[in-house]
Design an enzyme around this catalytic site. Structure first.
Site, PDB file in Angstrom:
ATOM      1  N   SER A 147       9.995  20.757  21.636  1.00 48.80           N
ATOM      2  CA  SER A 147       9.827  21.893  20.757  1.00 48.80           C
ATOM      3  C   SER A 147       8.683  22.484  19.968  1.00 48.80           C
ATOM      4  O   SER A 147       7.778  21.692  19.976  1.00 48.80           O
ATOM      5  CB  SER A 147      11.099  21.559  19.536  1.00 48.80           C
ATOM      6  N   TYR A 160      14.812  15.667  13.384  1.00 44.94           N
ATOM      7  CA  TYR A 160      14.629  16.696  14.435  1.00 44.94           C
ATOM      8  C   TYR A 160      13.026  16.929  14.837  1.00 44.94           C
ATOM      9  O   TYR A 160      12.665  16.468  15.876  1.00 44.94           O
ATOM     10  CB  TYR A 160      15.038  18.203  14.310  1.00 44.94           C
TER      11      TYR A 160
HETATM   12  P1  NAD Z   1      22.889  23.187  23.225  1.00 43.85           P
HETATM   13  O1  NAD Z   1      23.551  22.979  21.863  1.00 43.85           O
HETATM   14  O2  NAD Z   1      23.360  24.662  23.786  1.00 43.85           O
HETATM   15  O3  NAD Z   1      23.009  22.298  24.358  1.00 43.85           O
HETATM   16  C1  NAD Z   1      22.779  20.849  24.023  1.00 43.85           C
HETATM   17  C2  NAD Z   1      23.267  20.219  25.190  1.00 43.85           C
HETATM   18  O4  NAD Z   1      23.006  18.820  25.007  1.00 43.85           O
HETATM   19  C3  NAD Z   1      24.888  20.487  25.656  1.00 43.85           C
HETATM   20  O5  NAD Z   1      25.063  20.466  27.149  1.00 43.85           O
HETATM   21  C4  NAD Z   1      25.154  19.202  24.966  1.00 43.85           C
HETATM   22  O6  NAD Z   1      26.875  19.074  25.698  1.00 43.85           O
HETATM   23  C5  NAD Z   1      24.385  18.480  25.163  1.00 43.85           C
HETATM   24  N1  NAD Z   1      24.549  17.074  24.332  1.00 43.85           N
HETATM   25  C6  NAD Z   1      24.521  16.761  22.908  1.00 43.85           C
HETATM   26  N2  NAD Z   1      24.679  15.712  22.724  1.00 43.85           N
HETATM   27  C7  NAD Z   1      24.777  15.004  23.804  1.00 43.85           C
HETATM   28  C8  NAD Z   1      24.894  13.539  23.919  1.00 43.85           C
HETATM   29  N3  NAD Z   1      24.967  12.844  23.200  1.00 43.85           N
HETATM   30  N4  NAD Z   1      24.954  13.121  25.419  1.00 43.85           N
HETATM   31  C9  NAD Z   1      25.092  14.098  26.407  1.00 43.85           C
HETATM   32  N5  NAD Z   1      24.561  15.433  26.147  1.00 43.85           N
HETATM   33  C10 NAD Z   1      24.534  15.702  24.904  1.00 43.85           C
HETATM   34  O7  NAD Z   1      21.320  23.279  22.809  1.00 43.85           O
HETATM   35  P2  NAD Z   1      19.826  23.702  23.185  1.00 43.85           P
HETATM   36  O8  NAD Z   1      19.449  24.895  22.295  1.00 43.85           O
HETATM   37  O9  NAD Z   1      20.068  24.312  24.629  1.00 43.85           O
HETATM   38  O10 NAD Z   1      18.789  22.622  23.201  1.00 43.85           O
HETATM   39  C11 NAD Z   1      18.650  21.843  24.260  1.00 43.85           C
HETATM   40  C12 NAD Z   1      17.223  21.033  23.882  1.00 43.85           C
HETATM   41  O11 NAD Z   1      16.174  22.193  23.655  1.00 43.85           O
HETATM   42  C13 NAD Z   1      17.314  20.279  22.854  1.00 43.85           C
HETATM   43  O12 NAD Z   1      16.585  19.082  23.174  1.00 43.85           O
HETATM   44  C14 NAD Z   1      16.577  20.977  21.963  1.00 43.85           C
HETATM   45  O13 NAD Z   1      16.266  20.301  20.749  1.00 43.85           O
HETATM   46  C15 NAD Z   1      15.707  21.663  22.549  1.00 43.85           C
HETATM   47  N6  NAD Z   1      15.073  23.098  21.835  1.00 43.85           N
HETATM   48  C16 NAD Z   1      15.992  24.160  21.747  1.00 43.85           C
HETATM   49  C17 NAD Z   1      15.412  25.118  20.984  1.00 43.85           C
HETATM   50  C18 NAD Z   1      16.297  26.278  20.436  1.00 43.85           C
HETATM   51  O14 NAD Z   1      16.004  27.334  19.835  1.00 43.85           O
HETATM   52  N7  NAD Z   1      17.875  26.481  20.873  1.00 43.85           N
HETATM   53  C19 NAD Z   1      14.088  25.247  20.767  1.00 43.85           C
HETATM   54  C20 NAD Z   1      13.426  24.072  20.994  1.00 43.85           C
HETATM   55  C21 NAD Z   1      13.798  23.087  21.518  1.00 43.85           C
END
Ligand code: NAD
Length: 265
Positions: A147, A160
Site C-alpha cells: 500500500s 495497517y
Molecule cells: P476488499 O475488502 O475488497 O477485499 C479483501 C479480500 O480479502 C476479500 O476477498 C476478502 O474476502 C479477503 N479476506 C479478508 N480477510 C480474509 C481472511 N482472513 N482470509 C482470507 N481472505 C480474506 O479489499 P481491497 O481493497 O481489494 O484490498 C485488497 C488488498 O489491497 C489489501 O491487502 C489492502 O490492504 C490492499 N490495498 C487496498 C487499497 C484500497 O484503496 N482499496 C489500497 C492499498 C492497498
C-alpha cells in the site's frame, strides 16, 4: 486476431480474490492465460459464479479454496490444494487484507492481531509454503499487495501501516534470498482504490461529518491522492501480469507505487 497469452501454463494463487483488488488481479492473470486458485470470503453461490466466469471467459482452470488467511494451517492447506488441484504454484499474490481505523490508545488489541496476521504473517506463511517448489523449477513470482501505507503513514492506522511497512521488509528479504534464481518477489503499493475496504472508510467519514458519501469520497481523494482519481483493480491486475513476465525478471525486491502521486508529495 491471435491473442498472446503470456502466462499460459502458469498456475497462480491469489489470496483475497473474491472482491476488489484481488479479484481484479485474478481476472487479469486468467486473461493472460494462468490457471487460478481463488481464495477469500463471501456467499458460496457468488464465489462459484466468479469461479465459473473466470474459467469460461479466459479458458483457464479455476479453483476456489476458502482458507482463512489468519490461520497458518489453513494457509498451508490452500497451497496444498492449489498444488494438488492445479498441479503446482508458479505465482503467489499475497493480497488478502483488512483495515481498522482508531487511535493507538483506543485500538482494540484483537484488531491489531488480526491485521498483522492477515496483512503480514499470511504472506510469510504462504511464501514459505511455495518457495521450495518455485526454487525447484527455478521460476516463480511472489507479488505482495502492500500500500502507499507501506511507504508513508496516516494517523489512526497503526496496525495497517505497521503491517504494510513489514510486508515491504519481507518482500526485500525474499527477493535477496532468491536473487540468483528465477524466482522474484516484489510489492505493489496502491493508493486509494474504490473497493469495499475503502467504501467503509468513506461511509464512516460521511457519517462522522454529516456529509454525503459522494462528498466524503471527494474529500478522501483530495486529502491524499493528487490525481483526484481512484486507482482501479484492473490497472493493478495489469501491473501484476507484467511482474509475472520475463521482461520483469530483474525487478527484484521493489516497492512499486501505483498511487496517483500520493507518495510523490
Ligand atoms: P476488499 O475488502 O475488497 O477485499 C479483501 C479480500 O480479502 C476479500 O476477498 C476478502 O474476502 C479477503 N479476506 C479478508 N480477510 C480474509 C481472511 N482472513 N482470509 C482470507 N481472505 C480474506 O479489499 P481491497 O481493497 O481489494 O484490498 C485488497 C488488498 O489491497 C489489501 O491487502 C489492502 O490492504 C490492499 N490495498 C487496498 C487499497 C484500497 O484503496 N482499496 C489500497 C492499498 C492497498
Amino acid at each position: 486476431m491471435m491473442m498472446t497469452k503470456s502466462l499460459h501454463g502458469r498456475v497462480a494463487v491469489v489470496t483475497g480474490s473474491t472482491s476488489g483488488i484481488g479479484l481484479g488481479i485474478a481476472r487479469a492473470l486468467a486473461r493472460a492465460g494462468a490457471d487460478i486458485m481463488l481464495n477469500g470470503f463471501g456467499e458460496p453461490a457468488d464465489i462459484e459464479a466468479l469461479r465459473q466466469e473466470i474459467a469460461t471467459l479466459s479458458h483457464v482452470r479455476a479453483s476456489y479454496n476458502g482458507a482463512d488467511m489468519s490461520k497458518p494451517a489453513e494457509i498451508a492447506g490452500l497451497i496444498e490444494a492449489a498444488t494438488s488441484e492445479l498441479g503446482k504454484v508458479d505465482i503467489l499474490v499475497n493480497n488478502a487484507g483488512i483495515q481498522h481505523v482508531a487511535p493507538v490508545g483506543k485500538f482494540p488489541a484483537e484488531r491489531w492481531d488480526a491485521i498483522i496476521a492477515i496483512n503480514l504473517s499470511a504472506a510469510f506463511h504462504a511464501s514459505q509454503a511455495v518457495i521450495a517448489q518455485m526454487r525447484e523449477r527455478n521460476w516463480g513470482r511472489i507479488v505482495n499487495i502492500a500500500s502507499a501505507h507501506g511507504l508513508t503513514a496516516s494517523a489512526n492506522k497503526s496496525a495497517y501501516v505497521a503491517s504494510k511497512h513489514g510486508l515491504l521488509g519481507l518482500t526485500k528479504v525474499i527477493a535477496l534470498e532468491t536473487a540468483r534464481t528465477g524466482v522474484t518477489c516484489n510489492a505493489i503499493c496502491p493508493g486509494w482504490v474504490l473497493t469495499p475496504l475503502v467504501q467503509k472508510q468513506i461511509d464512516a467519514w460521511a457519517l462522522r461529518d454529516n456529509i454525503s458519501p459522494d462528498k466524503a469520497k471527494d474529500l478522501l481523494l483530495a486529502e491524499k491522492q493528487p490525481s483526484g482519481e481512484f486507482v482501479t483493480p484492473a490497472q493493478i491486475g495489469a501491473f501484476a501480469v507484467f511482474l509475472c513476465t520475463e521482461q520483469a525478471a530483474q525487478i527484484r525486491g521493489a516497492a512499486l507505487s501505483m498511487d496517483g502521486g500520493w507518495t510523490a508529495q
